[in-house]
Scaffold this active site. Structure first.
Site, PDB file in Angstrom:
ATOM      1  N   ASN A  11       0.813  -1.214   0.000  1.00 12.21           N
ATOM      2  CA  ASN A  11       0.000   0.000   0.000  1.00 12.21           C
ATOM      3  C   ASN A  11       0.850   1.268   0.000  1.00 12.21           C
ATOM      4  O   ASN A  11       0.431   2.299  -0.495  1.00 12.21           O
ATOM      5  CB  ASN A  11      -0.957   0.023   1.200  1.00 12.21           C
ATOM      6  CG  ASN A  11      -0.262  -0.268   2.507  1.00 12.21           C
ATOM      7  OD1 ASN A  11       0.373  -1.314   2.670  1.00 12.21           O
ATOM      8  ND2 ASN A  11      -0.356   0.641   3.445  1.00 12.21           N
TER       9      ASN A  11
ATOM     10  N   CYS B 170      -2.967   5.915   8.106  1.00 16.87           N
ATOM     11  CA  CYS B 170      -3.039   5.949   9.568  1.00 16.87           C
ATOM     12  C   CYS B 170      -1.859   6.706  10.170  1.00 16.87           C
ATOM     13  O   CYS B 170      -1.925   7.166  11.289  1.00 16.87           O
ATOM     14  CB  CYS B 170      -3.083   4.533  10.130  1.00 16.87           C
ATOM     15  SG  CYS B 170      -3.131   3.230   8.913  1.00 16.87           S
TER      16      CYS B 170
HETATM   17  C1  PLP Z   1      -6.347  -0.567   3.539  1.00 23.33           C
HETATM   18  C2  PLP Z   1      -5.554  -1.789   3.748  1.00 23.33           C
HETATM   19  C3  PLP Z   1      -5.892  -2.716   4.753  1.00 23.33           C
HETATM   20  C4  PLP Z   1      -7.030  -2.473   5.714  1.00 23.33           C
HETATM   21  O1  PLP Z   1      -8.291  -2.532   5.108  1.00 23.33           O
HETATM   22  P1  PLP Z   1      -9.540  -1.814   5.842  1.00 23.33           P
HETATM   23  O2  PLP Z   1     -10.736  -2.281   5.092  1.00 23.33           O
HETATM   24  O3  PLP Z   1      -9.310  -0.343   5.715  1.00 23.33           O
HETATM   25  O4  PLP Z   1      -9.546  -2.270   7.253  1.00 23.33           O
HETATM   26  C5  PLP Z   1      -5.139  -3.856   4.861  1.00 23.33           C
HETATM   27  N1  PLP Z   1      -4.103  -4.092   4.053  1.00 23.33           N
HETATM   28  C6  PLP Z   1      -3.742  -3.235   3.075  1.00 23.33           C
HETATM   29  C7  PLP Z   1      -2.593  -3.582   2.173  1.00 23.33           C
HETATM   30  C8  PLP Z   1      -4.446  -2.057   2.893  1.00 23.33           C
HETATM   31  O5  PLP Z   1      -4.077  -1.200   1.945  1.00 23.33           O
END
Ligand code: PLP
Length: 385
Positions: free
Chosen positions: A157, A331
């Site tokens: 991400n 975050c």
């Molecule tokens: C956004 C994200 C998450 C968390 O997902 P949510 O639905 O926001 O809890 C987990 N892993 C990755 C790689 C992400 O980008």
């Protein structure tokens, strides 16, 4: 899709809901509102929608319908996979090592840390290269008879790099160790195939692919034992209790379907804009590096570090100029701590503090990127301490 004049360049944090997805969801708020667990007509109607959504998701990733577990978000899918399998494997085989990469989302790494701190597991970290990618040969070298589970993110991400998931899957399958991958980012732009990739568990969520927030799914391969982490009723074959959020589940299924159907078109459009953005940023800005792999990366993802720059200050100035970006994972924005992920790939501290993530989406235009490129060099200069 986005009504205001600010330019949104943070699609890795979340996406707007596609109007076609909203249209699919709407009947399930008030017309077809039943509880899928109820036996009567209303319950059956809702259950039919639920199972249809499950089939769409299963088909999209080449899984069986009974291998899809609905959850409350991507974080919950990761928690269920890591905690649920670690606990089941320890009970069945006494294994206690958890093998993860150092560039996992906190939903995976903090879950593994808690299992270590509170439940006697041991977490080991796989090496990653300077792009944050895991070498399958290292997985083979780090596996022990004591390994309970391996978890490696599909596509990162923060820096966009894509991991060699099917090669890692092959190693894990050979040694009979469950393999989980967090595909929350990957599912938006990559063809998921749990059979090809020899994956045992795969997490997705709705809001990173133009679906609603607050809904996720976990693929659990048939035969893989897993402990429930949320206990209660019998929903989701007893693995995830709680009344189903039917509209959100229907929306996530439609969003994933559209993402997979329109994959090549979306990829082509976004890759062109992304490459133009990266080329210009690297040319126009001195003391600047791309983070993550130059080509094996998500098509909508560009991330940089700037030497001697205060990344948070840069973000605030960009925001005031009308551009919504991120410095890493959403975050962490606002805190001056450098990203663990950037440190893990060997970026020195003074560079890691000057990070910028620009993630594009279906509404992004070349014109927006041109106006972004007009202001960015000046603001980077200003943000130098
Ligand atoms: C956004 C994200 C998450 C968390 O997902 P949510 O639905 O926001 O809890 C987990 N892993 C990755 C790689 C992400 O980008």
């Amino acid at each position: 899709m986005i009504p205001n004049k600010n330019v949104y360049l943070d699609y890795a944090a979340t996406t707007p809901v596609d109007p076609r997805v909203i249209a699919k969801m709407l009947p399930y708020f008030s017309e077809v509102f039943g509880n899928p667990s109820s036996v009567h007509f209303y319950g059956q109607q809702a259950e039919a929608a639920l199972e249809h959504a499950r089939k769409i998701i299963a088909d999209a990733i080449q899984a069986r319908q009974d291998e899809i577990i609905f959850t409350g978000c991507g974080t919950e899918s990761d928690n269920l996979a890591v905690r649920g399998v670690a606990l089941a494997r320890r009970k069945e085989q006494g294994t206690s090592q958890i093998l993860i990469s150092p560039v996992e989302h906190y939903a995976v790494s903090h879950t593994a840390n808690q299992l270590a701190d509170e439940f006697g597991f041991k977490v080991d970290y796989l090496p990653v290269d300077k792009y944050g990618r895991v070498d399958p040969a290292d997985v083979e070298a780090y596996l022990q008879p004591n390994t309970a589970l391996v978890s490696v993110v599909y596509a990162n991400n923060e820096i966009g790099s894509i991991n060699p998931i099917s090669e890692i899957g092959k190693v894990c399958r050979k040694h009979n160790v469950p393999f989980h991958t967090d595909a929350v980012q990957g599912a938006a732009y990559l063809l998921m195939n749990v059979t090809r990739d020899q994956v045992d568990l795969l997490s997705i969520c709705g809001h990173k692919l133009y679906g609603p927030k607050g809904v996720g799914a976990l693929y659990v391969r048939h035969g893989q034992t897993i402990h429930p982490v949320q206990t209660g009723g019998k929903q989701e074959i007893g693995i995830r209790a709680g009344t189903h959020n039917v509209p959100n589940i229907v929306g996530m299924a439609e969003a994933l379907l559209l993402a997979q159907v329109e994959l090549s078109e979306r990829t082509r459009k976004l890759t062109e804009i992304r490459d133009y953005l990266i080329k210009n940023v690297l040319e126009k800005i001195p003391e600047c590096h791309l983070t993550g792999h130059p080509s094996i990366r998500l098509p909508n993802h560009a991330s940089f570090v700037f030497g001697g720059v205060d990344g948070n200050h840069l973000l605030m100035m960009l925001d005031m100029a009308g551009f919504s970006c991120s410095s890493g994972s959403a975050c962490k924005s606002g805190s001056p701590k450098p990203s663990d992920i950037l440190l893990a790939i060997g970026i020195p501290l003074n560079w890691a503090l000057g990070s910028l993530r620009v993630t594009l989406g279906l509404d992004t235009t070349m014109e927006q990127i041109d106006s972004f490129l007009q202001v960015l060099p000046k603001l980077v200069e200003k943000a130098k301490k």
